[in-house]
Design a protein around this motif. Structure first.
Motif, PDB file in Angstrom:
ATOM      1  N   ALA A 199       0.831  -1.207   0.000  1.00 13.29           N
ATOM      2  CA  ALA A 199       0.000   0.000   0.000  1.00 13.29           C
ATOM      3  C   ALA A 199       0.861   1.250   0.000  1.00 13.29           C
ATOM      4  O   ALA A 199       0.562   2.244  -0.678  1.00 13.29           O
ATOM      5  N   ALA A 200       1.975   1.191   0.761  1.00 12.55           N
ATOM      6  CA  ALA A 200       2.878   2.338   0.803  1.00 12.55           C
ATOM      7  C   ALA A 200       3.508   2.592  -0.554  1.00 12.55           C
ATOM      8  O   ALA A 200       3.664   3.742  -0.984  1.00 12.55           O
ATOM      9  N   ILE A 201       3.846   1.485  -1.266  1.00 16.54           N
ATOM     10  CA  ILE A 201       4.437   1.638  -2.593  1.00 16.54           C
ATOM     11  C   ILE A 201       3.434   2.254  -3.555  1.00 16.54           C
ATOM     12  O   ILE A 201       3.754   3.146  -4.333  1.00 16.54           O
ATOM     13  N   VAL A 202       2.156   1.779  -3.454  1.00 21.32           N
ATOM     14  CA  VAL A 202       1.124   2.320  -4.339  1.00 21.32           C
ATOM     15  C   VAL A 202       0.889   3.791  -4.063  1.00 21.32           C
ATOM     16  O   VAL A 202       0.760   4.608  -4.978  1.00 21.32           O
ATOM     17  N   VAL A 203       0.852   4.158  -2.786  1.00 21.34           N
ATOM     18  CA  VAL A 203       0.633   5.556  -2.434  1.00 21.34           C
ATOM     19  C   VAL A 203       1.787   6.426  -2.887  1.00 21.34           C
ATOM     20  O   VAL A 203       1.604   7.573  -3.322  1.00 21.34           O
ATOM     21  N   SER A 204       3.029   5.878  -2.823  1.00 15.70           N
ATOM     22  CA  SER A 204       4.204   6.675  -3.162  1.00 15.70           C
ATOM     23  C   SER A 204       4.360   6.910  -4.653  1.00 15.70           C
ATOM     24  O   SER A 204       5.140   7.741  -5.071  1.00 15.70           O
ATOM     25  N   ARG A 205       3.637   6.129  -5.491  1.00 17.06           N
ATOM     26  CA  ARG A 205       3.749   6.330  -6.924  1.00 17.06           C
ATOM     27  C   ARG A 205       3.166   7.680  -7.314  1.00 17.06           C
ATOM     28  O   ARG A 205       2.076   8.043  -6.888  1.00 17.06           O
ATOM     29  N   PRO A 206       3.876   8.430  -8.139  1.00 18.30           N
ATOM     30  CA  PRO A 206       3.363   9.748  -8.530  1.00 18.30           C
ATOM     31  C   PRO A 206       2.143   9.614  -9.429  1.00 18.30           C
ATOM     32  O   PRO A 206       2.079   8.752 -10.304  1.00 18.30           O
ATOM     33  N   ARG A 207       1.170  10.460  -9.226  1.00 17.86           N
ATOM     34  CA  ARG A 207      -0.025  10.457 -10.043  1.00 17.86           C
ATOM     35  C   ARG A 207       0.262  11.149 -11.372  1.00 17.86           C
ATOM     36  O   ARG A 207       0.953  12.153 -11.428  1.00 17.86           O
ATOM     37  N   ARG A 208      -0.271  10.550 -12.436  1.00 18.67           N
ATOM     38  CA  ARG A 208      -0.055  11.112 -13.754  1.00 18.67           C
ATOM     39  C   ARG A 208      -0.912  12.363 -13.917  1.00 18.67           C
ATOM     40  O   ARG A 208      -2.114  12.347 -13.619  1.00 18.67           O
ATOM     41  N   SER A 209      -0.294  13.410 -14.423  1.00 20.77           N
ATOM     42  CA  SER A 209      -1.028  14.650 -14.621  1.00 20.77           C
ATOM     43  C   SER A 209      -1.928  14.538 -15.848  1.00 20.77           C
ATOM     44  O   SER A 209      -1.741  13.682 -16.719  1.00 20.77           O
ATOM     45  N   THR A 210      -2.897  15.425 -15.899  1.00 17.60           N
ATOM     46  CA  THR A 210      -3.815  15.436 -17.042  1.00 17.60           C
ATOM     47  C   THR A 210      -3.081  15.753 -18.331  1.00 17.60           C
ATOM     48  O   THR A 210      -3.352  15.161 -19.387  1.00 17.60           O
ATOM     49  N   ALA A 211      -2.107  16.669 -18.273  1.00 15.81           N
ATOM     50  CA  ALA A 211      -1.338  17.023 -19.473  1.00 15.81           C
ATOM     51  C   ALA A 211      -0.551  15.825 -19.983  1.00 15.81           C
ATOM     52  O   ALA A 211      -0.463  15.587 -21.201  1.00 15.81           O
ATOM     53  N   TRP A 212       0.021  15.031 -19.062  1.00 10.28           N
ATOM     54  CA  TRP A 212       0.781  13.843 -19.466  1.00 10.28           C
ATOM     55  C   TRP A 212      -0.131  12.835 -20.144  1.00 10.28           C
ATOM     56  O   TRP A 212       0.216  12.249 -21.185  1.00 10.28           O
ATOM     57  N   LEU A 213      -1.335  12.630 -19.565  1.00 14.52           N
ATOM     58  CA  LEU A 213      -2.282  11.684 -20.161  1.00 14.52           C
ATOM     59  C   LEU A 213      -2.736  12.152 -21.540  1.00 14.52           C
ATOM     60  O   LEU A 213      -2.885  11.346 -22.463  1.00 14.52           O
ATOM     61  N   LEU A 214      -2.937  13.457 -21.716  1.00 16.13           N
ATOM     62  CA  LEU A 214      -3.346  13.981 -23.014  1.00 16.13           C
ATOM     63  C   LEU A 214      -2.244  13.802 -24.054  1.00 16.13           C
ATOM     64  O   LEU A 214      -2.519  13.476 -25.215  1.00 16.13           O
ATOM     65  N   ARG A 215      -0.998  14.019 -23.624  1.00 14.36           N
ATOM     66  CA  ARG A 215       0.120  13.818 -24.553  1.00 14.36           C
ATOM     67  C   ARG A 215       0.206  12.367 -24.992  1.00 14.36           C
ATOM     68  O   ARG A 215       0.413  12.076 -26.178  1.00 14.36           O
ATOM     69  N   ARG A 216       0.058  11.455 -24.026  1.00 17.03           N
ATOM     70  CA  ARG A 216       0.106  10.039 -24.367  1.00 17.03           C
ATOM     71  C   ARG A 216      -1.037   9.664 -25.311  1.00 17.03           C
ATOM     72  O   ARG A 216      -0.850   8.922 -26.290  1.00 17.03           O
ATOM     73  N   ALA A 217      -2.221  10.188 -25.036  1.00 20.07           N
ATOM     74  CA  ALA A 217      -3.364   9.895 -25.902  1.00 20.07           C
ATOM     75  C   ALA A 217      -3.133  10.435 -27.308  1.00 20.07           C
ATOM     76  O   ALA A 217      -3.473   9.775 -28.304  1.00 20.07           O
ATOM     77  N   ALA A 218      -2.549  11.641 -27.406  1.00 17.27           N
ATOM     78  CA  ALA A 218      -2.272  12.221 -28.724  1.00 17.27           C
ATOM     79  C   ALA A 218      -1.242  11.387 -29.479  1.00 17.27           C
ATOM     80  O   ALA A 218      -1.371  11.164 -30.692  1.00 17.27           O
ATOM     81  N   ILE A 219      -0.223  10.895 -28.770  1.00 11.86           N
ATOM     82  CA  ILE A 219       0.806  10.072 -29.412  1.00 11.86           C
ATOM     83  C   ILE A 219       0.198   8.779 -29.942  1.00 11.86           C
ATOM     84  O   ILE A 219       0.438   8.379 -31.090  1.00 11.86           O
ATOM     85  N   TYR A 220      -0.619   8.116 -29.114  1.00 16.47           N
ATOM     86  CA  TYR A 220      -1.243   6.868 -29.555  1.00 16.47           C
ATOM     87  C   TYR A 220      -2.208   7.112 -30.701  1.00 16.47           C
ATOM     88  O   TYR A 220      -2.335   6.276 -31.610  1.00 16.47           O
ATOM     89  N   ALA A 221      -2.903   8.253 -30.677  1.00 14.63           N
ATOM     90  CA  ALA A 221      -3.815   8.569 -31.780  1.00 14.63           C
ATOM     91  C   ALA A 221      -3.046   8.766 -33.079  1.00 14.63           C
ATOM     92  O   ALA A 221      -3.458   8.277 -34.144  1.00 14.63           O
ATOM     93  N   LEU A 222      -1.903   9.462 -33.023  1.00 17.34           N
ATOM     94  CA  LEU A 222      -1.083   9.657 -34.215  1.00 17.34           C
ATOM     95  C   LEU A 222      -0.535   8.331 -34.729  1.00 17.34           C
ATOM     96  O   LEU A 222      -0.497   8.088 -35.942  1.00 17.34           O
ATOM     97  N   LEU A 223      -0.085   7.469 -33.788  1.00 18.85           N
ATOM     98  CA  LEU A 223       0.409   6.153 -34.202  1.00 18.85           C
ATOM     99  C   LEU A 223      -0.691   5.331 -34.851  1.00 18.85           C
ATOM    100  O   LEU A 223      -0.454   4.617 -35.839  1.00 18.85           O
ATOM    101  N   LEU A 224      -1.904   5.417 -34.316  1.00 19.35           N
ATOM    102  CA  LEU A 224      -3.025   4.676 -34.893  1.00 19.35           C
ATOM    103  C   LEU A 224      -3.344   5.176 -36.300  1.00 19.35           C
ATOM    104  O   LEU A 224      -3.562   4.372 -37.223  1.00 19.35           O
ATOM    105  N   VAL A 225      -3.345   6.506 -36.467  1.00 20.95           N
ATOM    106  CA  VAL A 225      -3.603   7.076 -37.789  1.00 20.95           C
ATOM    107  C   VAL A 225      -2.519   6.636 -38.773  1.00 20.95           C
ATOM    108  O   VAL A 225      -2.793   6.260 -39.924  1.00 20.95           O
TER     109      VAL A 225
END
Length: 294
Positions: A11-37
Motif C-alpha cells: 500500500a505504501a508503494i502504491v501511495v508513493s507512486r506519482p499520479r499522472r497529470s492530465t497534461a501527461w495523459l493527453l500527450r500520451r493519448a495524442a501520441i497513440y492517436a497519431l500512431l493509430l492514424v
C-alpha cells in the motif's frame, strides 16, 4: 503479522507512486492517436489490395467502393495460376533473391572487416570512393551492364540476374559501422591463441554482428525481390522471369483484370512478410549496433 506487513508495504508503494497529470495523459493519448492514424494509413493500401484480389472483375470499379468483397471470389488466385506460370515466377524470384542476398551479405561482411581491421595506404579514400557509388542511379549503368552480359553470353540466364547484385556499398557501410562497435579484446585474445583472420572473422566477428547481418539480409532480400528493371532488361524467356516482371504481363494492352493483378501482387508480398516476421527481433538490435559512431 507477516501478511499484514506485506500488505502495508504494498500500500505504501502504491501511495508513493506519482499520479499522472492530465497534461501527461493527453500527450500520451495524442501520441497513440497519431500512431493509430499512421498504422491505418500504412495498412489501408494492403487491405485494399487483398480486398480487390477477392472481388469479381466488375466489382473493382463499383461506386461507392466496398472494402469487404461482395460477392467473395477467392478463385481469382486459381485463375492467376491458370493464366500465367506464377509458381515458376515465384521460384525464379526465390532463387535470385536468396542467391543475391547470400552473396551480398558475404561480400559486404568481408569488405567491412577489411576496412575496419586492416590498415593500408588509401584505405579511407577507397572507402569514400566506394560509398560514392551509392550516388550513381542504377538506371545509368543498365546499358553497360547489359553489354557486358551480352559479351559474356549470359543474357537470359540466372547468372545475369545475380552477378550485378553481389556487391553493396550500403551493406559494406552498415556492417562496417557494426564491426567498429565490437570489442577488440576478444579478437586480440584469439590472435594470442594463434587464430588467424579467417578464424576471427567467422567465429568471433560474424556471430557478434549477427543482428546487423540479419537486418541487412532482410533489406537485401526485399530489394532483390522487388527488382523490376534489371530482370526486365536481361531476360526474355518466361522460364526465367521473376515475379515483378511476370506480374507486369498481367496488364493487357486494352483491358486489365485488376482483380487478378491484385491477386498476383498479394502472392508476391507474402514471402517478404514472412521473411520480415522471422527476422524482426534482430532488426532493431541490428540498427542499434550499426549506429553511426566513430
Amino acid at each position: 503479522m507477516a501478511s499484514v506487513a506485506t500488505r502495508t508495504s504494498r500500500a505504501a508503494i502504491v501511495v508513493s507512486r506519482p499520479r499522472r497529470s492530465t497534461a501527461w495523459l493527453l500527450r500520451r493519448a495524442a501520441i497513440y492517436a497519431l500512431l493509430l492514424v499512421g498504422a491505418v494509413t500504412t495498412l489501408f493500401p494492403f487491405l485494399w489490395m487483398v480486398s480487390t484480389s477477392l472481388k469479381p472483375d466488375l466489382a473493382v470499379f463499383q461506386t461507392p467502393p466496398q472494402l469487404i468483397p461482395k460477392p467473395f471470389q477467392p478463385e481469382n488466385y486459381r485463375n492467376v495460376a491458370s493464366i500465367f506460370p506464377i509458381w515458376r515466377f515465384l521460384l525464379n524470384s526465390c532463387v535470385v533473391a536468396i542467391l543475391s542476398t547470400v552473396l551480398q551479405v558475404g561480400t559486404s561482411a568481408m569488405a567491412a572487416y577489411g576496412f575496419t581491421r586492416f590498415t593500408f595506404p588509401g584505405r579511407n579514400a577507397l572507402f569514400v570512393l566506394y560509398l560514392a557509388t551509392m550516388m550513381v542511379p542504377f538506371q545509368v549503368i543498365v546499358v553497360p551492364l547489359f553489354i557486358e552480359m551480352r559479351y559474356l553470353h549470359l543474357v537470359n540466364t540466372y547468372p545475369a540476374l545475380v552477378l550485378p547484385m553481389i556487391a553493396s556499398a550500403f551493406g559494406t557501410f552498415l556492417l562496417r559501422q557494426a564491426i567498429m562497435q565490437l570489442p577488440r579484446e576478444l579478437e586480440e585474445a584469439a590472435f594470442v591463441d594463434g587464430a588467424g583472420h579467417l578464424t576471427v572473422f567467422f567465429k568471433i566477428v560474424l556471430p557478434l554482428a549477427k543482428p546487423t547481418l540479419v537486418t541487412f539480409g532482410v533489406l537485401s532480400f526485399m530489394s532483390s525481390w522487388n527488382s523490376f528493371l534489371w530482370p526486365f532488361v536481361v531476360t526474355n524467356s518466361t522460364k526465367l522471369m521473376t515475379l515483378p516482371v511476370g506480374l507486369a504481363n498481367l496488364q493487357g494492352q486494352h483491358l486489365t483484370q485488376w482483380n487478378l493483378v491484385m491477386a498476383g501482387t498479394t502472392i508476391s508480398v507474402l514471402p517478404i512478410i514472412l521473411v520480415y516476421l522471422a527476422a524482426q527481433r534482430h532488426i532493431v538490435q541490428g540498427f542499434v549496433m550499426s549506429g553511426v559512431k566513430g
